[in-house]
Structures are given as C-alpha cells and as structure tokens.
Write a protein that holds these residues in place. Structure first.
Motif, short mmCIF file in Angstrom:
data_model
loop_
_atom_site.label_atom_id
_atom_site.label_comp_id
_atom_site.label_asym_id
_atom_site.label_seq_id
_atom_site.Cartn_x
_atom_site.Cartn_y
_atom_site.Cartn_z
N ARG A 1 18.42 54.45 61.41
CA ARG A 1 19.08 53.90 60.22
C ARG A 1 18.79 52.42 60.02
O ARG A 1 19.09 51.86 58.98
CB ARG A 1 20.59 54.10 60.32
CG ARG A 1 21.04 55.55 60.31
CD ARG A 1 22.51 55.69 60.58
NE ARG A 1 22.88 55.20 61.90
CZ ARG A 1 24.08 55.33 62.44
NH1 ARG A 1 25.04 55.93 61.76
NH2 ARG A 1 24.32 54.86 63.64
N VAL A 2 18.20 51.78 61.01
CA VAL A 2 17.97 50.33 60.98
C VAL A 2 16.63 50.02 60.34
O VAL A 2 15.60 50.63 60.67
CB VAL A 2 18.04 49.74 62.40
CG1 VAL A 2 17.62 48.27 62.39
CG2 VAL A 2 19.44 49.90 62.98
N ALA A 3 16.63 49.07 59.41
CA ALA A 3 15.42 48.53 58.81
C ALA A 3 15.44 47.01 59.01
O ALA A 3 16.51 46.39 58.99
CB ALA A 3 15.33 48.88 57.34
N VAL A 4 14.27 46.42 59.19
CA VAL A 4 14.18 44.99 59.46
C VAL A 4 13.14 44.36 58.54
O VAL A 4 12.02 44.88 58.40
CB VAL A 4 13.79 44.71 60.94
CG1 VAL A 4 13.73 43.21 61.20
CG2 VAL A 4 14.79 45.38 61.89
N ILE A 5 13.53 43.27 57.92
CA ILE A 5 12.61 42.45 57.12
C ILE A 5 12.48 41.11 57.83
O ILE A 5 13.48 40.46 58.14
CB ILE A 5 13.12 42.24 55.69
CG1 ILE A 5 13.22 43.57 54.95
CG2 ILE A 5 12.23 41.27 54.93
CD1 ILE A 5 13.86 43.45 53.58
N GLU A 6 11.25 40.69 58.10
CA GLU A 6 10.99 39.39 58.72
C GLU A 6 10.37 38.46 57.68
O GLU A 6 9.28 38.73 57.17
CB GLU A 6 10.04 39.54 59.90
CG GLU A 6 10.58 40.36 61.06
CD GLU A 6 9.56 40.45 62.17
OE1 GLU A 6 9.59 39.61 63.09
OE2 GLU A 6 8.70 41.36 62.12
N LEU A 7 11.06 37.37 57.37
CA LEU A 7 10.49 36.37 56.47
C LEU A 7 9.51 35.49 57.23
O LEU A 7 9.63 35.31 58.45
CB LEU A 7 11.60 35.53 55.83
CG LEU A 7 12.65 36.30 55.01
CD1 LEU A 7 13.60 35.31 54.33
CD2 LEU A 7 12.00 37.21 53.98
#
Length: 314
Positions: free
Chosen positions: A60-66
């Motif tokens: 269920r986890v999503a990650v966006i890295e700026l």
C-alpha cells in the motif's frame, strides 16, 4: 473506494515508524482501500531509504523522492499530482495531527463535502508566542484577503477528487496551500480537534520560515498592502504640504527664525522610512511576479515508486 493518505516528509526518521504504525492501524479497521503516499522532500537522515524498505514490505506504500528540498508547499503539490485516490487525506508525519481522526474526515466527505479541514482548538506543546502570532495572522489575512481563509486550519484536511483536480490546475510558483484550498471553493466543512505535541524530533518551522509563509499568504491573496502603500504616500505628502504651509505662514507673521535641527532630522528619517516601507512592499510583489514570469517547473523527481499493484492484485 480508494483513500490516499498523503504525508510530506523532511528528515522525519524519528517519527516515521510510529506514524506508519498508527496509519496501518487506522487502515486495518476500515473497509476502504488505503494508499500511503509519502513525499520525501530531500531528506538527509535516511527517511527515504527507510520508506523504500517499508514499501517492499507493504504494497500500500508509495514513495515520491524530490530531487532536493523544495519546501513543504511544493512537496504537498507533488503528492497531489500523483495521488490516485477518490479522496486524499493530508497528514504531517510528526503526529501533531492524530491519524485516528481520519474516519471522522471520511464521514464528513461521504456527507458531500469536497474539503474537510481540521480546525485547531488547542495547540499543546507550542510556545505562547507561536500560538498568538498564528491567531493574529489569520485575523489579519482575512481582513486583507478577498477570499475567506479558515482560521486555525493547517494542512490536516481531506480533499475530494474534484477538489484535488482543481488544485492541480493552479501552477503558481509561490504557493500558499491553505489559500488555494479556500480559493477553489466547493462545499467545505471544519472538523474541530485538539492538536497534540510533536511525537519526536524537532520542528523544521523556525520563525523566519513562518514569516516567509505569512508573506506568501498575504501577497498571494491580497493587493491591499499596495493600496496601503499608496495611501501612506498620499497622507505623508499631504502632511508635508500642510507642514510647509504652516512654516510659510509663521515666516510671514513672525519672521524667519532658525529652524530646529532635531525636527529636521526627525522629518528626514520619517520620510525615508516611509519610502523604504513602500519600496519593500512593491519589491515583494515585483519579486513574485519575476519568479512567476520565468515559468520554471514546480519540482523535479529523483525517484517515483508507486504502490506495488501486482502484489496487491495477487
């Protein structure tokens, strides 16, 4: 229905395990399909690596890295750009805003409200000065702004899909998100709550950053300061004219005594201060116009890691 919980993260390693545990408990007790979308805003304490490891364990986890630290307002905007839920719940990782209230936000959303915002009744663990300046700020900005901005409301809120799409269409570079949520309209509801002290770690919001955010809010949603600068100039010029008439009449009636040096210095300093204040106000607006005219991207991504749909479907 899918609910995306959007959490901006900047050096929050001290609180992330507890935050994720409490989010997991909330999701397990609900029938909705939850997605946990974390936006790492250039953390340097291992937060991004920890979240990527969590993603391997929880589909269920999503990650966006700026690509670097762009600031919280931009991090939230990046999350809204990539959130896929029917409703998007905004939550800070520091647990000052309790995740256990998410069901209350969902209930209000299901009543037909597009935006449900948490309205702080108390702010435990914060200084008297910060609480009072925040209180005064919301009153001042609502006096200046044409758009009513809810008082004592931060980023703890839920947005419907059409509210998310509306905010995504606003691409201004200087972003005051609380004002944008109010500007788009749609039915909105306040959800009063008591804010908790920070679970662990240190806040990233010092007084300079708060001052900058306050200026963003005022200059983004009001031109009243420019009008006040004009009014101040007119009043000052009028006062100077009357003062000149007074000296003319005094000279004609009583002669021309040597004017006092202190009064001359006071007048010069006063006029100089008024001019600098007016130039500063104009400069704030001009600087923001200059930044907007360059049409730069809001942010760049270092990595985009969506939830693992294959494992979810399996």
């Amino acid at each position: 229905m899918t609910v995306t919980v959007l959490v901006p993260v900047y050096n929050e390693m001290d609180v992330l395990p507890e935050c994720c545990r409490r989010l997991h408990d909330v999701a397990e007790a609900r029938a909705e399909d939850f997605e946990f979308l974390f936006v790492d805003d250039g953390s340097s304490d291992g937060s991004a690596e920890w979240l990527l490891a969590l993603r391997e364990r929880d589909p269920r986890v999503a990650v966006i890295e700026l690509s670097r630290n762009f600031g919280k307002e931009i991090a939230v905007s990046a999350g809204l750009d990539h959130a896929s839920g029917d409703a998007v719940m905004l939550l800070d990782a520091d647990l000052q805003d309790p995740p256990e209230l998410i069901p209350d936000f969902l209930a209000a959303w299901q009543e037909g409200y597009d935006i449900v915002y948490g309205q702080r009744l108390s702010r435990e663990g914060e200084t008297w000065l910060k609480i009072r300046t925040s209180h005064w700020y919301y009153r001042v900005i609502n006096l200046l702004s044409d758009v009513p901005i809810p008082a004592d409301a931060g980023d703890f809120r839920l947005l419907s899909r059409r509210a998310v799409e509306a905010v995504k269409g606003l691409r201004e570079k200087h972003r005051y998100m609380s004002g944008l949520y109010a500007w788009i309209g749609f039915p909105q509801k306040a959800l009063p709550y008591h804010r908790h002290p920070r679970h662990a770690g240190r806040t990233k919001w010092n007084y300079w950053r708060l001052w900058s955010l306050a200026l963003e809010g005022i200059t983004s949603f009001s031109t009243v300061p420019l009008k006040l600068a004009t009014l101040l100039g007119v009043v000052t010029a009028g006062a100077a004219f009357l003062y000149g008439v007074f000296f003319l009449l005094r000279t004609l009636l009583f002669g021309n005594p040597v004017p006092g040096y202190p009064s001359l210095i006071v007048v010069m300093l006063f006029l100089g201060g008024v001019q600098l204040i007016c130039l500063g106000i104009i400069g704030e607006y001009l600087g923001r116009t200059y930044v907007e005219s360059k049409q730069r991207q809001l942010y760049y991504l270092r990595g985009l890691h969506p939830r693992r749909e294959s494992e979810q479907d399996g």
